[in-house]
Scaffold this motif. Structure first.
Motif, PDB file in Angstrom:
ATOM      1  N   VAL A 382       0.846  -1.192   0.000  1.00  0.00           N
ATOM      2  CA  VAL A 382       0.000   0.000   0.000  1.00  0.00           C
ATOM      3  C   VAL A 382       0.883   1.244   0.000  1.00  0.00           C
ATOM      4  N   LYS A 383       0.300   2.374  -0.385  1.00  0.00           N
ATOM      5  CA  LYS A 383       0.942   3.673  -0.244  1.00  0.00           C
ATOM      6  C   LYS A 383       0.482   4.270   1.079  1.00  0.00           C
ATOM      7  N   SER A 384       1.442   4.677   1.892  1.00  0.00           N
ATOM      8  CA  SER A 384       1.107   5.244   3.187  1.00  0.00           C
ATOM      9  C   SER A 384       0.768   6.727   3.046  1.00  0.00           C
ATOM     10  N   PHE A 385       0.615   7.408   4.162  1.00  0.00           N
ATOM     11  CA  PHE A 385       0.152   8.791   4.196  1.00  0.00           C
ATOM     12  C   PHE A 385       1.023   9.743   3.390  1.00  0.00           C
ATOM     13  N   ASP A 386       2.329   9.418   3.283  1.00  0.00           N
ATOM     14  CA  ASP A 386       3.263  10.304   2.590  1.00  0.00           C
ATOM     15  C   ASP A 386       3.712   9.752   1.249  1.00  0.00           C
ATOM     16  N   GLY A 387       3.042   8.719   0.762  1.00  0.00           N
ATOM     17  CA  GLY A 387       3.395   8.126  -0.514  1.00  0.00           C
ATOM     18  C   GLY A 387       4.398   7.004  -0.425  1.00  0.00           C
ATOM     19  N   GLU A 388       4.939   6.746   0.773  1.00  0.00           N
ATOM     20  CA  GLU A 388       5.901   5.659   0.954  1.00  0.00           C
ATOM     21  C   GLU A 388       5.193   4.310   0.799  1.00  0.00           C
ATOM     22  N   THR A 389       5.806   3.398   0.035  1.00  0.00           N
ATOM     23  CA  THR A 389       5.249   2.063  -0.123  1.00  0.00           C
ATOM     24  C   THR A 389       5.633   1.186   1.071  1.00  0.00           C
ATOM     25  N   VAL A 390       4.652   0.609   1.694  1.00  0.00           N
ATOM     26  CA  VAL A 390       4.869  -0.338   2.793  1.00  0.00           C
ATOM     27  C   VAL A 390       4.116  -1.614   2.451  1.00  0.00           C
ATOM     28  N   VAL A 444       6.129  -2.254   8.663  1.00  0.00           N
ATOM     29  CA  VAL A 444       6.031  -0.797   8.629  1.00  0.00           C
ATOM     30  C   VAL A 444       7.408  -0.187   8.398  1.00  0.00           C
ATOM     31  N   ARG A 445       7.444   1.101   8.115  1.00  0.00           N
ATOM     32  CA  ARG A 445       8.735   1.791   7.953  1.00  0.00           C
ATOM     33  C   ARG A 445       9.579   1.590   9.207  1.00  0.00           C
ATOM     34  N   GLY A 446      10.878   1.469   8.993  1.00  0.00           N
ATOM     35  CA  GLY A 446      11.773   1.136  10.096  1.00  0.00           C
ATOM     36  C   GLY A 446      12.095  -0.338  10.152  1.00  0.00           C
ATOM     37  N   SER A 447      11.376  -1.165   9.390  1.00  0.00           N
ATOM     38  CA  SER A 447      11.687  -2.589   9.318  1.00  0.00           C
ATOM     39  C   SER A 447      12.965  -2.800   8.521  1.00  0.00           C
ATOM     40  N   THR A 448      13.692  -3.847   8.866  1.00  0.00           N
ATOM     41  CA  THR A 448      14.862  -4.216   8.087  1.00  0.00           C
ATOM     42  C   THR A 448      14.425  -5.001   6.851  1.00  0.00           C
ATOM     43  N   GLY A 449      15.371  -5.219   5.939  1.00  0.00           N
ATOM     44  CA  GLY A 449      15.093  -6.005   4.757  1.00  0.00           C
ATOM     45  C   GLY A 449      14.738  -5.196   3.532  1.00  0.00           C
ATOM     46  N   PHE A 450      14.519  -3.878   3.703  1.00  0.00           N
ATOM     47  CA  PHE A 450      14.099  -3.046   2.587  1.00  0.00           C
ATOM     48  C   PHE A 450      15.087  -1.911   2.313  1.00  0.00           C
ATOM     49  N   GLU A 465       6.001   8.230  15.204  1.00  0.00           N
ATOM     50  CA  GLU A 465       4.587   7.971  14.947  1.00  0.00           C
ATOM     51  C   GLU A 465       4.273   7.778  13.460  1.00  0.00           C
ATOM     52  N   ASP A 466       5.253   8.030  12.593  1.00  0.00           N
ATOM     53  CA  ASP A 466       5.019   7.770  11.175  1.00  0.00           C
ATOM     54  C   ASP A 466       4.762   6.284  10.937  1.00  0.00           C
ATOM     55  N   GLY A 472      -2.487   2.732   9.834  1.00  0.00           N
ATOM     56  CA  GLY A 472      -3.721   3.329   9.324  1.00  0.00           C
ATOM     57  C   GLY A 472      -3.900   3.078   7.838  1.00  0.00           C
ATOM     58  N   ALA A 473      -2.812   3.167   7.075  1.00  0.00           N
ATOM     59  CA  ALA A 473      -2.899   2.912   5.633  1.00  0.00           C
ATOM     60  C   ALA A 473      -3.271   1.458   5.364  1.00  0.00           C
ATOM     61  N   PHE A 474      -2.700   0.551   6.153  1.00  0.00           N
ATOM     62  CA  PHE A 474      -3.057  -0.858   5.993  1.00  0.00           C
ATOM     63  C   PHE A 474      -4.526  -1.096   6.351  1.00  0.00           C
ATOM     64  N   LEU A 475      -4.990  -0.472   7.419  1.00  0.00           N
ATOM     65  CA  LEU A 475      -6.393  -0.626   7.804  1.00  0.00           C
ATOM     66  C   LEU A 475      -7.319  -0.117   6.707  1.00  0.00           C
ATOM     67  N   ASP A 476      -6.959   1.013   6.109  1.00  0.00           N
ATOM     68  CA  ASP A 476      -7.756   1.545   5.008  1.00  0.00           C
ATOM     69  C   ASP A 476      -7.880   0.501   3.888  1.00  0.00           C
ATOM     70  N   ARG A 477      -6.749  -0.099   3.537  1.00  0.00           N
ATOM     71  CA  ARG A 477      -6.725  -1.081   2.448  1.00  0.00           C
ATOM     72  C   ARG A 477      -7.504  -2.345   2.827  1.00  0.00           C
ATOM     73  N   LEU A 478      -7.296  -2.844   4.031  1.00  0.00           N
ATOM     74  CA  LEU A 478      -7.916  -4.106   4.423  1.00  0.00           C
ATOM     75  C   LEU A 478      -9.413  -3.951   4.672  1.00  0.00           C
TER      76      LEU A 478
END
Length: 637
Positions: A382-390, A444-450, A465-466, A472-478
């Motif tokens: 999904v695209k999060s609040f700032d356009g970042e893909t998570v 979420v952002r801050g995870s390793t591997g990306f 809090e980002d 929230g972006a995931f909840l919107d999608r799900l």
């Protein structure tokens, strides 16, 4: 007499007359109703799955040493060949980790007490553990010398905070000596040169930065390797038999690459050729003929063998898709490793380096259940609040068995320098297979591997809090998913994921039914003040420094405890009394605050546990309580 007994039974409340599940003596169930015995009866097969985690080779016999559980904790076993019996080696009350000598004959283990993580090093001798360290400090195993005459390790023995560097001959404990006194909690001996005169040392500063040093074992002199002023992270480091230093490093890249580092100039030369994804581990053949490495491709593992002379890399192709770890090169050249997937509990495999043929050595029990029923993970981006893909992984129940819209639990990993990868889910499969609950595991952002850019996006209190906004972006999608019930969604998580669990329950409480938060941070200031001193500075780099007034104010503002009056949904809190990372006080204060506001808070405390429950009887009871919690507050049963 029989009539009197029947009359007495009739006077008992129904819930008492109905049998309750026994609670382990070391657990305190504060505010938690008794668990009805139908829950453990239904869940029992799911709690009986085992794993076989590769620990190393016994060079004397050619046996593979694995850790598996047949009683309450994981213990060491020897396996003589593929699919042969597991012969138990250790019989301890606490879990143990093995470090066998590269030449055979000596087996060292690491063990703590009650999950306190104050590990001690022992030698296994005639079925007994011989203590080699002081019995009080925190000790971490580093490496064996190639000839098996020396081990290097780090210890907080001197002052309880700094992880000084030590060496010893384990057959002569009196040889134990501090080689280098250092400052900080992130030091470790990674390997020894072929002549044992030099040790390769790693100094962890943060997930974005670590330093390499060369240690003169005789004099204790530390010499910097590479540019310590640069922001470079080294994942693993080791000497090859010819003296070449191999490392994984993000120098010159967003990702960790496998390469060599020049001992004189400190120059890093990448040897793996993949442009994307982290090389997360590697292992060098004992004769130097290959370097095996694992590429983490969006959570799934690819195992490759690199020829250090030609630079050619070959991939092992006949493996189940899953996650791979525990690489261990054997005396005869075979590579051992552990593999886990949705349908394969963590099991031991070997790889023939010539043919790349993989052989399964263990087939761990799954409680009599058909693991093929377990759903595979579905990648969601999904695209999060700032356009970042998570992204994250979604496990859906069988639509034939559970038609229509299904309830969902969002399960958030810890770390935050961690990553959810789709492996075997154990008892969690019960939720999906038997209760029809979908499970979503976000990264979420801050995870390793990306990549190092992505892992830094939540650094410090002002970006923290980002990552919560990503939920929230995931909840919107799900909630838009036609097979998910938007009115029956919940959250859980452990450690940093436990903080995310609290924060999500507060921020998105109008969209969630309940929250299950495990060994969780409730107040960043009190957490930083009370976490063990050997790790406090390392955590300040990630979360912020509570000693700075500006950062302290922000840490306080974003702490769940500060906004606990907004936490309105039922809460389950799981705590280990001996937790050195997130102390029990973090749970006690939020449970008291929720109850003080008239809210619902169940609190399960393990008096003989630390950062997560390690003993089977405690894990089972935790699973039963969680199932009871979800049945009541998510399913409305």
């Amino acid at each position: 007499m029989k009539k009197l007994l029947m009359a007495a039974a009739a006077l008992l409340p129904f819930s008492t007359a109905q049998a309750e599940a026994p609670k382990p003596a070391a657990l305190v169930a504060d505010g938690i109703p008794p668990v009805p015995d139908d829950i453990p009866a239904a869940m029992r097969p799911y709690g009986e799955s085992r794993s076989a985690v590769v620990q190393g080779w016994d060079a004397s016999t050619g046996n593979l040493i694995i850790a598996t559980r047949f009683a309450n904790t994981a213990q060491l076993h020897a396996v003589a060949g593929p699919m042969m019996d597991r012969r138990q080696i250790t019989f301890e009350a606490e879990p143990v980790r093995a470090h066998p000598s590269p030449v055979g004959g000596t087996l060292l283990v690491l063990k703590d007490t009650g999950g306190n993580e104050f590990f001690q090093i022992y030698r296994v001798a005639e079925g007994q553990l011989q203590l080699l360290t002081d019995g009080k400090s925190r000790n971490e195993f580093g490496a064996w010398s190639d000839d098996g005459k020396l081990v290097g390790y780090s210890s907080t023995r001197r002052n309880g905070t700094d992880t000084d560097l030590y060496v010893m001959d384990p057959l002569n404990p009196k040889s134990d000596r501090m080689v280098a006194q250092v400052a900080g909690g992130g030091w470790q001996i990674a390997g020894f040169s072929p002549d044992s005169k030099t040790a390769l040392v790693q100094q962890y500063v943060s997930v974005q930065k670590s330093n390499l040093w060369l240690l003169d074992v005789g004099s204790g002199k530390l010499t910097p390797l590479g540019d310590h002023a640069a922001s470079v992270s080294y994942g693993e480091a080791a000497f090859a038999p010819d003296g070449t230093i191999w490392v994984t490093s993000d120098e010159g890249s967003d990702f960790q690459r496998l390469g060599t580092i020049d001992r004189r100039t400190g120059r890093f030369t990448p040897r793996s050729t993949e442009a994307k994804w982290d090389v997360e581990s590697f292992e060098i053949a004992r004769d130097g003929s290959y370097v095996a490495y694992v590429l983490n491709e969006n959570g799934s593992s690819r195992l490759k063998l690199l020829d250090p002379k030609t630079g050619a890399a070959r991939e092992a192709r006949n493996l189940p898709l899953g996650t791979i770890g525990g690489l261990e090169a054997g005396p005869d050249g075979r590579l051992a490793f552990s593999l886990s997937s949705a349908k394969v509990p963590t099991d031991a495999f070997t790889l023939n380096p010539a043919s790349l043929q993989a052989t399964r050595w263990t087939q761990s029990e799954t409680g009599g259940l058909d693991a093929a029923r377990n759903p595979e993970a579905e990648l969601v981006e999904v695209k999060s609040f700032d356009g970042e893909t998570v992204s994250g992984f979604l496990y859906r129940p069988d639509p034939k068995k559970f038609p229509g819209k299904r309830p969902l639990v969002v399960s958030i990993h810890g770390g935050p320098e961690g990553q959810y990868t789709p492996g075997f889910r154990g008892a969690s499969n019960y939720l999906t297979n038997e209760l029809g609950i979908a499970v979503f595991a976000p990264n979420v952002r801050g995870s390793t591997g990306f990549g190092k850019r992505f892992v830094s996006l939540d650094n410090g209190p002002f970006k923290r809090e980002d990552s919560v906004k990503d939920i929230g972006a995931f909840l919107d999608r799900l909630q838009r998913d036609p097979r998910i019930d938007p009115k029956r969604m919940a959250v859980n998580g452990g450690s940093y994921g436990g903080y995310m669990c609290y924060a999500s329950a507060i921020r998105y409480g109008d969209r969630l039914k309940a929250a299950d938060c495990i060994v969780a941070i409730s107040n960043f200031v009190t957490f930083l003040e009370n976490t063990q001193s050997y790790r406090r500075d390392l955590r300040r780099v990630e979360y912020g420094d509570e000693r700075d007034p500006v950062q302290r104010a922000k840490l306080t503002a974003i702490s769940p405890l500060t906004s606990v009056n907004k936490l309105k949904i039922p809460l389950l809190v799981v705590t280990g009394s001996n937790d050195p990372r997130v102390p029990e006080s973090e749970a006690n204060q939020i449970v008291a605050a929720v109850r003080g506001n008239g809210g619902t808070a169940w609190h399960l405390v393990g008096k003989n546990e630390g950062h997560g429950f390690a003993k089977k009887e405690n894990r089972d009871y935790q699973s039963w309580v969680e199932t009871m919690f979800w049945r009541r507050y998510l399913l409305g049963q």
